[in-house]
Design an enzyme around this catalytic site. Structure first.
Site, PDB file in Angstrom:
ATOM      1  N   ASP A 107      -3.069  -2.930   8.952  1.00 36.77           N
ATOM      2  CA  ASP A 107      -2.196  -3.180   7.810  1.00 36.77           C
ATOM      3  C   ASP A 107      -0.747  -3.016   8.269  1.00 36.77           C
ATOM      4  O   ASP A 107      -0.484  -2.716   9.440  1.00 36.77           O
ATOM      5  CB  ASP A 107      -2.555  -2.269   6.639  1.00 36.77           C
ATOM      6  N   SER A 108       0.194  -3.217   7.346  1.00 37.00           N
ATOM      7  CA  SER A 108       1.603  -3.232   7.751  1.00 37.00           C
ATOM      8  C   SER A 108       2.271  -1.869   7.616  1.00 37.00           C
ATOM      9  O   SER A 108       3.416  -1.697   8.001  1.00 37.00           O
ATOM     10  CB  SER A 108       2.360  -4.219   6.876  1.00 37.00           C
ATOM     11  N   GLY A 109       1.557  -0.906   7.060  1.00 38.22           N
ATOM     12  CA  GLY A 109       2.163   0.389   6.828  1.00 38.22           C
ATOM     13  C   GLY A 109       2.887   0.487   5.506  1.00 38.22           C
ATOM     14  O   GLY A 109       3.223   1.587   5.059  1.00 38.22           O
ATOM     15  N   GLY A 110       3.125  -0.666   4.879  1.00 36.77           N
ATOM     16  CA  GLY A 110       3.879  -0.671   3.619  1.00 36.77           C
ATOM     17  C   GLY A 110       3.223   0.202   2.558  1.00 36.77           C
ATOM     18  O   GLY A 110       3.860   1.082   1.984  1.00 36.77           O
ATOM     19  N   TYR A 111       1.930  -0.001   2.366  1.00 37.62           N
ATOM     20  CA  TYR A 111       1.229   0.717   1.303  1.00 37.62           C
ATOM     21  C   TYR A 111       1.307   2.237   1.509  1.00 37.62           C
ATOM     22  O   TYR A 111       1.575   2.988   0.570  1.00 37.62           O
ATOM     23  CB  TYR A 111      -0.222   0.256   1.242  1.00 37.62           C
ATOM     24  N   ASP A 161       5.274  -5.728   3.404  1.00 41.55           N
ATOM     25  CA  ASP A 161       5.560  -6.087   2.019  1.00 41.55           C
ATOM     26  C   ASP A 161       5.880  -4.853   1.200  1.00 41.55           C
ATOM     27  O   ASP A 161       5.639  -3.728   1.643  1.00 41.55           O
ATOM     28  CB  ASP A 161       4.355  -6.808   1.395  1.00 41.55           C
ATOM     29  N   GLY A 236      -1.467  -5.569  -3.817  1.00 46.19           N
ATOM     30  CA  GLY A 236      -0.972  -5.092  -5.105  1.00 46.19           C
ATOM     31  C   GLY A 236      -1.990  -5.091  -6.225  1.00 46.19           C
ATOM     32  O   GLY A 236      -1.622  -5.047  -7.402  1.00 46.19           O
ATOM     33  N   ASP A 286     -11.468  -4.521   2.262  1.00 45.79           N
ATOM     34  CA  ASP A 286     -11.442  -3.195   2.876  1.00 45.79           C
ATOM     35  C   ASP A 286     -11.244  -2.198   1.756  1.00 45.79           C
ATOM     36  O   ASP A 286     -10.662  -2.524   0.718  1.00 45.79           O
ATOM     37  CB  ASP A 286     -10.299  -3.046   3.882  1.00 45.79           C
ATOM     38  N   HIS A 355     -24.046   6.182   5.628  1.00 44.66           N
ATOM     39  CA  HIS A 355     -24.890   5.535   4.618  1.00 44.66           C
ATOM     40  C   HIS A 355     -24.070   4.589   3.735  1.00 44.66           C
ATOM     41  O   HIS A 355     -24.447   3.421   3.547  1.00 44.66           O
ATOM     42  CB  HIS A 355     -25.609   6.551   3.732  1.00 44.66           C
TER      43      HIS A 355
END
Lengths: 391, 391
Positions: A107-111, A161, A236, A286, A355
């Site tokens: 991912d971009s790290g933004g979140y 983003d 988002g 994901d 599991h």
């Protein structure tokens, strides 16, 4: 597809290929195959989250043999802070570092910057934030995030983003979306200006934003589609909005994103969320839910949801789940796993995580079979009821 | 062997068989094979400690394929408190409960009662103690401990003894030893009066005590030998006494215990402790050190001791240990494992535990090879130096 925004696009043909193999007649579900330099991925697919280069409590061996994962995620924010790009570059990239030889998406790290980091400030240039580990100050710009993801070496990397918080006002969502789009052009420019680092091709996916507003989402889909990226993501969502709204926006985005490119719905969700969104045309998912909920004793099974901590399982010596092709799910009993949770044994976290991930991978595999068989919609309707059952 | 104490012995021939296959000419080391109803054990052997029916952070799959464990331990004190004998009986014993189909040995709970439990009181009848979990009061008598171990269902079960604290005075050690011997007779009587519960034979091992006093140890060895048990244990060592004293007492006990029965040294120890004591004629070992130290980032390797937390491993991308037949030890690098420890990832605990246990099993396997080859003493001398090296 409109092409009016097509200022910056991809410089070279990416090697990521998406072969759209089957389309369901009864829904918008599709089955395909993504080819990367680290191997093929059959869609629809669920990608286990390997935060800092490790899926929590699960070994890479277990990911391969028990979970049967085809691609895993790495989080740029976490990997940038620890072990850092210096270590990752010297190792020859994340694949060499964690010894996972199948595809990786970062991912971009933004979140994480918006959800985890301390005091942060969004400017045109990028985002300044404080590390949640030691409070140190950092700056993420679109260019910097491309460089970091080049160093990590994911097969698929994500644009930087802004993910506006759930319940954002229109004016904020609109302003944020414009920033995200300007950042996307900067991401593309930097991506095109920098070579692959480790001898295999990296592929940049842009991200649709626009909160819960259809016109913004449509605008974003069209802008993103114009970039002709090898795949596109929907961001988002599942950030606090009601479930019907999430479904409505996801469906809307799928209608406005290219058919011939894989669609990745970020951070979603429950097993039934996944089945519903596959029906709308999403190909990639994901979520931390299978591992995080697993560590909290919540199991998703082929017969419904189990709180394995519950006293009702104390004497239940039947396997955790006989319906999965996962040795751990059939080897250990409900009573034994409950005992391990009660005694706070580490093995409990591993069994529950393996599991639940196996269940998610089984579920998308079953979805694929039913798309190919042409009865996805009716199968899904029955499964959603079954999977939501509280056992 | 004196027979004067032989009031209570075994009612029936136990099925546990010890085939003493090789004796080293240069030391007292020996190689043998123990046969139980759950399979064979090649000695000398190390037994991973599966406290409450789980070796901490390690799955039963990993125990078999990576560690190559031949027998594991269960702790009676822990299993009695959680999940309790009721659950274990309904499961059909611990083998069924944790799905481990190779041999299991259970301790008597004595050591844990003295080291873990709250306010405890030793009387002729037994020991009253408080659970370390909820403070509830319990009574362990020799008879009760036999019954509990019958319910757990270990292939080898241990007599209930008092383990005097390190540095005990002679008068206390003497008194304690007499109590331990009276308790042994009660254990034997109860053991003989109760049948095997699950269709396979359980075997009771008595325990030599006597602190660091040779005359008491000799007296204890002779008393224990007179019982003609299928195997004999040496307890009360590695409880705070200096290492040379531990070696001296262990050697002394080996000299006074039967040759033809397996000798089990309880709770010892470092890799070099194990090699030294094999040289004295010990056949079986258990210790929490490989798992506990592993969880604290200390690795035993074929080249010496590593603190994997150390900054010196930050850029060391070589395998943890190339000298072991354990996939995890060769699959993951030192730098990666260090990173996992720094980031407090659960997988770090698993890799370190699996690696250390694999090392211990490899070590006793190598010892066996050199006993058979007839060069144990010279091999051991070199290995002890190598294994103690701080890398």
């Amino acid at each position: 597809m409109t092409n009016c925004f097509n200022v910056v696009t991809f410089a070279a043909m990416a090697t990521l290929n998406f072969d759209l193999q089957y389309k369901d007649n009864t829904s918008n579900a599709r089955a395909g195959e993504i080819t990367t330099d680290h191997g093929k991925i059959q869609t629809p697919i669920f990608m286990p989250v390997g935060t800092i280069g490790s899926v929590k409590a699960v070994s890479q061996q277990q990911l391969k043999t028990e979970v049967q994962a085809q691609i895993i995620l790495g989080n740029t924010y976490h990997l940038y802070l620890r072990p850092g790009t210096d270590v990752l570059e010297k190792a020859g990239g994340l694949h060499q570092f964690n010894h996972w030889d199948k595809p990786i998406l970062t991912d971009s790290g933004g979140y994480q910057v918006f959800s985890l980091a301390g005091t942060r400030k969004i400017k045109e240039e990028g985002v300044t934030f404080q590390s949640h580990i030691d409070g140190s100050k950092h700056l993420f710009t679109p260019e910097r995030v491309m460089d970091i993801q080049r160093s990590i070496g994911g097969d698929i990397i994500m644009a930087f983003d802004e993910c506006p918080p759930g319940g954002s006002e229109y004016s904020y969502a609109h302003k944020s979306l414009q920033l995200t789009h300007r950042w996307l052009d900067r991401c593309l420019a930097q991506f095109n200006a920098t070579p692959d680092k480790y001898g295999y091709t990296q592929n940049l996916f842009p991200i649709v934003q626009g909160a819960t507003f259809k016109d913004l989402r449509r605008q974003s889909c069209e802008f993103i589609a114009s970039k002709d990226a090898p795949g596109n993501a929907i961001g988002g969502l599942s950030v606090g909005e009601p479930e019907p709204v999430m479904y409505e926006i996801c469906d809307w985005c799928c209608q406005h994103l290219p058919q011939e490119k894989p669609r990745y719905l970020m951070g979603v969700g429950t097993p039934w969320n996944i089945l519903e969104c596959i029906g709308m045309g999403v190909d990639m998912f994901d979520c931390v839910m299978p591992t995080r909920n697993g560590r909290n004793a919540m199991l998703f099974t082929t017969n419904g949801v189990i709180n394995i901590d519950n006293k009702k399982w104390e004497y239940d010596f039947s396997p955790i789940d006989e319906g999965l092709p996962c040795e751990m799910s059939t080897y250990y009993s409900k009573a034994y796993l409950r005992h391990l949770f009660k005694a706070q044994e580490i093995l409990a976290l591993t069994i529950a995580s393996v599991h639940n991930l196996s269940f998610y991978l089984w579920l998308v595999g079953e979805a694929r079979k039913h798309i190919i068989a042409g009865d996805y919609a009716s199968w899904k309707t029955g499964m959603v009821v079954k999977l939501k059952t509280r056992l």
